[in-house]
Design a protein around this motif. Structure first.
Motif, short mmCIF file in Angstrom:
data_model
loop_
_atom_site.label_atom_id
_atom_site.label_comp_id
_atom_site.label_asym_id
_atom_site.label_seq_id
_atom_site.Cartn_x
_atom_site.Cartn_y
_atom_site.Cartn_z
N ARG A 147 -8.90 -12.92 0.84
CA ARG A 147 -9.55 -11.83 1.57
C ARG A 147 -10.57 -12.39 2.56
O ARG A 147 -10.66 -11.93 3.70
N GLU A 148 -11.35 -13.37 2.11
CA GLU A 148 -12.39 -13.94 2.97
C GLU A 148 -11.79 -14.53 4.24
O GLU A 148 -12.26 -14.27 5.35
N TYR A 149 -10.72 -15.32 4.08
CA TYR A 149 -10.19 -16.02 5.25
C TYR A 149 -9.29 -15.13 6.10
O TYR A 149 -9.21 -15.33 7.32
N LEU A 150 -8.63 -14.16 5.51
CA LEU A 150 -7.86 -13.24 6.34
C LEU A 150 -8.79 -12.36 7.16
O LEU A 150 -8.51 -12.06 8.33
N THR A 151 -9.90 -11.94 6.58
CA THR A 151 -10.89 -11.17 7.34
C THR A 151 -11.42 -11.99 8.51
O THR A 151 -11.61 -11.47 9.62
N LEU A 152 -11.62 -13.28 8.27
CA LEU A 152 -12.05 -14.17 9.36
C LEU A 152 -10.97 -14.24 10.44
O LEU A 152 -11.28 -14.20 11.64
N GLN A 153 -9.73 -14.35 10.02
CA GLN A 153 -8.62 -14.37 10.98
C GLN A 153 -8.63 -13.11 11.85
O GLN A 153 -8.45 -13.19 13.08
N LEU A 154 -8.85 -11.97 11.27
CA LEU A 154 -8.79 -10.70 11.99
C LEU A 154 -9.93 -10.51 12.97
O LEU A 154 -9.84 -9.70 13.89
N ASN A 155 -11.01 -11.26 12.79
CA ASN A 155 -12.20 -11.08 13.62
C ASN A 155 -12.56 -12.31 14.43
O ASN A 155 -13.71 -12.48 14.83
N THR A 156 -11.57 -13.15 14.66
CA THR A 156 -11.77 -14.34 15.49
C THR A 156 -10.58 -14.49 16.42
O THR A 156 -9.57 -13.80 16.28
N SER A 157 -10.68 -15.41 17.34
CA SER A 157 -9.60 -15.62 18.31
C SER A 157 -8.60 -16.66 17.81
O SER A 157 -8.99 -17.73 17.34
N ARG A 193 -14.16 -21.65 32.15
CA ARG A 193 -12.95 -22.46 32.13
C ARG A 193 -12.02 -21.97 31.02
O ARG A 193 -12.43 -21.22 30.13
N ILE A 194 -10.79 -22.44 31.06
CA ILE A 194 -9.78 -22.07 30.07
C ILE A 194 -9.09 -23.36 29.62
O ILE A 194 -8.65 -24.15 30.46
N ILE A 195 -9.03 -23.58 28.30
CA ILE A 195 -8.54 -24.86 27.80
C ILE A 195 -7.56 -24.67 26.65
O ILE A 195 -7.58 -23.68 25.94
N SER A 196 -6.70 -25.67 26.49
CA SER A 196 -5.75 -25.68 25.38
C SER A 196 -6.48 -25.96 24.07
O SER A 196 -7.50 -26.66 24.03
N CYS A 197 -5.94 -25.38 22.99
CA CYS A 197 -6.53 -25.59 21.66
C CYS A 197 -5.45 -25.32 20.61
O CYS A 197 -4.29 -25.09 20.94
N ALA A 198 -5.84 -25.34 19.35
CA ALA A 198 -4.91 -25.05 18.25
C ALA A 198 -5.43 -23.92 17.37
O ALA A 198 -5.25 -23.93 16.16
N ASN A 199 -6.08 -22.95 17.99
CA ASN A 199 -6.64 -21.84 17.21
C ASN A 199 -5.59 -20.94 16.58
O ASN A 199 -5.91 -20.12 15.72
N TYR A 200 -4.34 -21.11 16.99
CA TYR A 200 -3.24 -20.33 16.40
C TYR A 200 -2.91 -20.78 14.98
O TYR A 200 -2.16 -20.11 14.28
N GLU A 201 -3.44 -21.91 14.54
CA GLU A 201 -3.08 -22.50 13.25
C GLU A 201 -3.64 -21.66 12.09
O GLU A 201 -4.86 -21.57 11.92
N PRO A 202 -2.77 -21.05 11.25
CA PRO A 202 -3.24 -20.13 10.21
C PRO A 202 -3.21 -20.69 8.79
O PRO A 202 -3.31 -19.93 7.83
N THR A 203 -3.06 -22.01 8.65
CA THR A 203 -2.76 -22.57 7.33
C THR A 203 -3.77 -22.16 6.26
O THR A 203 -3.39 -21.89 5.12
N THR A 204 -5.05 -22.12 6.60
CA THR A 204 -6.08 -21.83 5.58
C THR A 204 -5.79 -20.54 4.84
O THR A 204 -5.81 -20.49 3.60
N TRP A 205 -5.51 -19.45 5.57
CA TRP A 205 -5.28 -18.19 4.86
C TRP A 205 -3.84 -18.04 4.39
O TRP A 205 -3.58 -17.32 3.42
N VAL A 206 -2.90 -18.73 5.03
CA VAL A 206 -1.52 -18.71 4.53
C VAL A 206 -1.46 -19.36 3.15
O VAL A 206 -0.77 -18.89 2.24
N LEU A 207 -2.21 -20.44 2.97
CA LEU A 207 -2.28 -21.06 1.65
C LEU A 207 -2.85 -20.09 0.61
O LEU A 207 -2.48 -20.15 -0.57
N GLY A 208 -3.74 -19.21 1.05
CA GLY A 208 -4.25 -18.19 0.14
C GLY A 208 -3.14 -17.29 -0.37
O GLY A 208 -3.09 -16.95 -1.56
#
Length: 500
Positions: free
Chosen positions: A300-310, A322-337
C-alpha cells in the motif's frame, strides 16, 4: 466546485479514492493552481521544440528508433502514428472499473507536471471519467515497464479513432465524444509518449486489488473466529501477553480483532476445551493473517507513492527548463509487493483449507463425520473438500513469481520487464479464489456450531452466524451445495458481513 467531487492535485490520491471513482462513479475535478502549472509546462514544451537538443520521444523516436529525428512540422502526424503503432495489446478488454481506475491513475500523474502534455488532454481524461466514456483497453500486452501497448488505446479513443463503452454500449469513440459535445484531440509534441508511457493500468488495477485485500484480511479474522467456535478450540493462543513479546504489528492487529469478535463467547468459559494445543492451522491463524497485513502495508505504501509521483520518461524539469531521459517508469519496488502478497495469500489459502478439513474430522471436533446430522442418511460435506483443494492448488501456482520473466526487446535496448499487469491480475485471482474457500469454511463453521448447539457466541461472531443462517439454512438433508457456496461467497465478497 462540487464539494462531493474528488479534487486532484497529483500529490494526494489515496487507494480508497481510486475505488470511489472507479466503482462508485465519483466525479473528479482538477485543482486550479495545479492546472495552471500544466499550462506553464506546456508552454515550456513549445519553447523546447525550437531547440536542437535531441530529446527521446519528443524530437527523436522511441525504442530502437531513438536515433530517428522528428521534424517540428510532423509533430502531429508523428504522435498520431506513435499512438497507432503502440496499439498492440490483445485479449478481453479491461472492465469498466479497471478502465476508470487506469484513467484516474494517469490523470493524477499528469498533474505532477513532468509530462509537458497539452492541457486539453488533461481535461479530456477528466471528461472521460465524469461523462463515463470508457475506452476499450485490451488487457494483455504490457511487460511492466510502462503499459504502453494497453494505454495507447486510451490515446486512440481521445483522438476519435478508437472504441469506447458509453452508457453500456460499445461504439466508435468519435460517436461517443460527439454525443457529449466533445472534440477529438489533435496531438502535438510529446503528447503520444505522455499518453502511453505510464504504469497506470497496473497501478490503477492494483489499487482496486489492494482495497479488496484489505476487506479480505478483516474477513479472514472473522471466519477464523467462527471456525474456532465450531471447533471448540483453545483460546490461550489469543492471549495478549505472548503477542506483546512477539511484537509483529500485523499479528497484533489480527489477534486483537479476533479477541474482540469472540468477546462473550463460550470459548472463554473454564474447562470448555479439552485440547491442550490445537492444530497449527488454528493456533497460528492470527500470525498467518498478520503476515498478510504486513505485506499489504508495504505494498500500500509504495503503490500510493506510485500513484502520486511521476513515472514519465523523458521527464520535464520545469525549474531547470529542460527535459531529460530517465528510468522513472521502473515499478519493481511495488510490483515485488504484489508478488509478496501472492505468496502471503497462498499461505492464507492453505491455512483456511486445513481449518476446514479439521472441522470435518471427528478426531478434532468430537462431532459427526463431515458434519452430517445423520451418519446413515446424509453425506453432508463429504465431497466439498475437492472444491477448495482445487482452488488452493490454483492459488499455489498463481503465487509463483513472474516479475523476473522477461525478454530483451526493441533491438536489445529494452531489456527490462516486470510483467506488472499480470502480477496484479494473478494476485486478484488468488483473492477471488480465497473468497470461495472462505465461503466453504463458513458453511462448515456454521454447521459445526449448530451440531454443537453452541448458543453463547461472541459479540462479533453471533450476528455473522445469524446472517449466514438467514441466507443458508442448516444442512438437514443433502442438497445442491454449489448454490450454498455461491450464496455465502456473495455475502463475503460484497463486504456485507463486515458491516453487521
Amino acid at each position: 466546485m462540487n464539494k462531493n467531487n474528488l479534487v486532484l492535485t497529483g500529490k494526494s490520491l489515496e487507494l480508497k479514492d481510486i475505488e470511489a471513482v472507479a466503482c462508485g462513479k465519483r466525479k473528479v475535478e482538477i485543482d486550479s493552481k495545479t492546472f495552471e502549472n500544466i499550462v506553464e509546462c506546456r508552454q515550456l514544451i513549445y519553447e523546447l521544440a525550437e531547440s536542437e537538443t535531441p530529446v527521446y520521444g519528443f524530437n527523436r523516436g522511441v525504442g530502437m528508433n531513438k536515433d530517428r529525428e522528428v521534424m517540428g512540422k510532423y509533430f502531429s502526424e508523428y504522435n498520431r502514428n506513435l499512438i497507432l503503432a503502440h496499439c498492440v495489446s490483445v485479449g478481453e478488454p479491461a472492465s469498466e472499473e479497471v478502465t476508470r481506475a487506469t484513467v484516474l491513475a494517469r490523470l493524477n500523474s499528469f498533474l505532477i507536471g513532468c509530462t509537458g502534455i497539452q492541457p486539453e488532454i488533461v481535461l479530456m481524461y477528466r471528461e472521460l471519467l465524469n461523462r463515463e466514456i470508457h475506452p476499450v483497453i485490451p488487457s494483455k500486452g504490457s511487460i511492466g515497464e510502462g503499459d504502453i501497448g494497453c494505454l495507447s488505446h486510451i490515446g486512440l479513443a481521445i483522438i476519435g479513432e478508437g472504441e469506447v463503452i458509453y452508457k453500456g454500449e460499445r461504439m466508435a469513440s468519435d460517436e461517443a465524444l460527439k454525443k457529449e459535445g466533445l472534440t477529438p484531440i489533435i496531438l502535438g509534441p510529446k503528447d503520444g509518449l505522455a499518453i502511453v508511457s505510464s504504469n497506470a493500468l497496473s497501478s490503477g488495477k492494483g489499487a482496486l486489488v489492494l482495497n479488496e485485500i484489505e476487506r479480505l484480511v478483516d474477513t479472514l479474522d472473522l471466519i477464523y473466529a467462527l471456525s474456532l467456535e465450531g471447533l471448540r478450540g483453545n483460546v490461550t493462543p489469543l492471549e495478549e501477553k505472548p503477542c506483546e513479546y512477539r511484537g509483529f504489528l500485523g499479528q497484533k492487529k489480527s489477534m486483537q480483532r479476533v479477541r474482540d469478535l469472540l468477546e462473550g463467547s463460550y470459548l472463554w468459559l473454564p474447562g470448555v476445551t479439552e485440547s491442550l494445543q490445537d492444530p497449527l492451522s488454528y493456533r497460528g491463524s492470527c500470525q498467518v493473517h498478520g503476515s498478510l497485513r504486513d505485506a499489504l502495508e508495504y505494498t500500500r505504501e509504495y503503490l500510493t507513492l506510485q500513484l502520486n509521483t511521476s513515472d514519465d520518461n523523458p521527464c520535464l524539469l520545469k525549474e531547470e527548463r529542460r527535459i531529460i531521459s530517465c528510468a522513472n517508469y521502473e515499478p519493481t519496488t511495488w510490483v515485488l509487493g504484489f508478488e509478496m502478497l501472492g505468496v502471503a495469500l497462498s499461505h492464507v489459502s492453505r491455512n483456511a483449507c486445513y481449518r476446514t478439513i479439521k472441522l470435518a474430522n471427528p478426531k478434532f471436533t468430537g462431532l459427526s463425520r463431515f458434519l452430517t446430522p445423520s451418519d446413515t442418511r446424509v453425506i453432508a460435506y463429504g465431497t466439498i473438500q475437492k472444491t477448495f483443494a482445487a482452488l488452493d492448488a490454483e492459488n499455489r501456482h498463481l503465487s509463483n513469481p513472474t516479475s523476473v520473466d522477461y525478454l530483451s526487446l526493441a533491438g536489445d535496448i529494452e531489456d527490462r520487464g516486470t510483467n506488472s499487469v499480470y502480477v496484479v491480475e494473478k494476485t486478484g485471482k488468488i483473492v477471488d479464489n480465497i473468497w470461495w474457500i472462505l465461503a466453504i469454511e463458513l458453511l462448515h463453521a456454521s454447521q459445526a456450531i449448530d451440531l454443537r448447539k453452541a448458543t453463547k457466541l461472541g459479540k462479533g461472531t453471533k450476528p455473522v452466524y445469524e446472517a449466514v443462517r438467514k441466507a443458508v439454512p442448516f444442512l438437514e438433508q443433502d442438497r445442491n451445495l454449489t448454490k450454498d457456496i455461491e450464496t455465502v461467497y456473495c455475502l463475503l465478497k460484497n463486504g456485507n458481513l463486515l458491516n453487521i
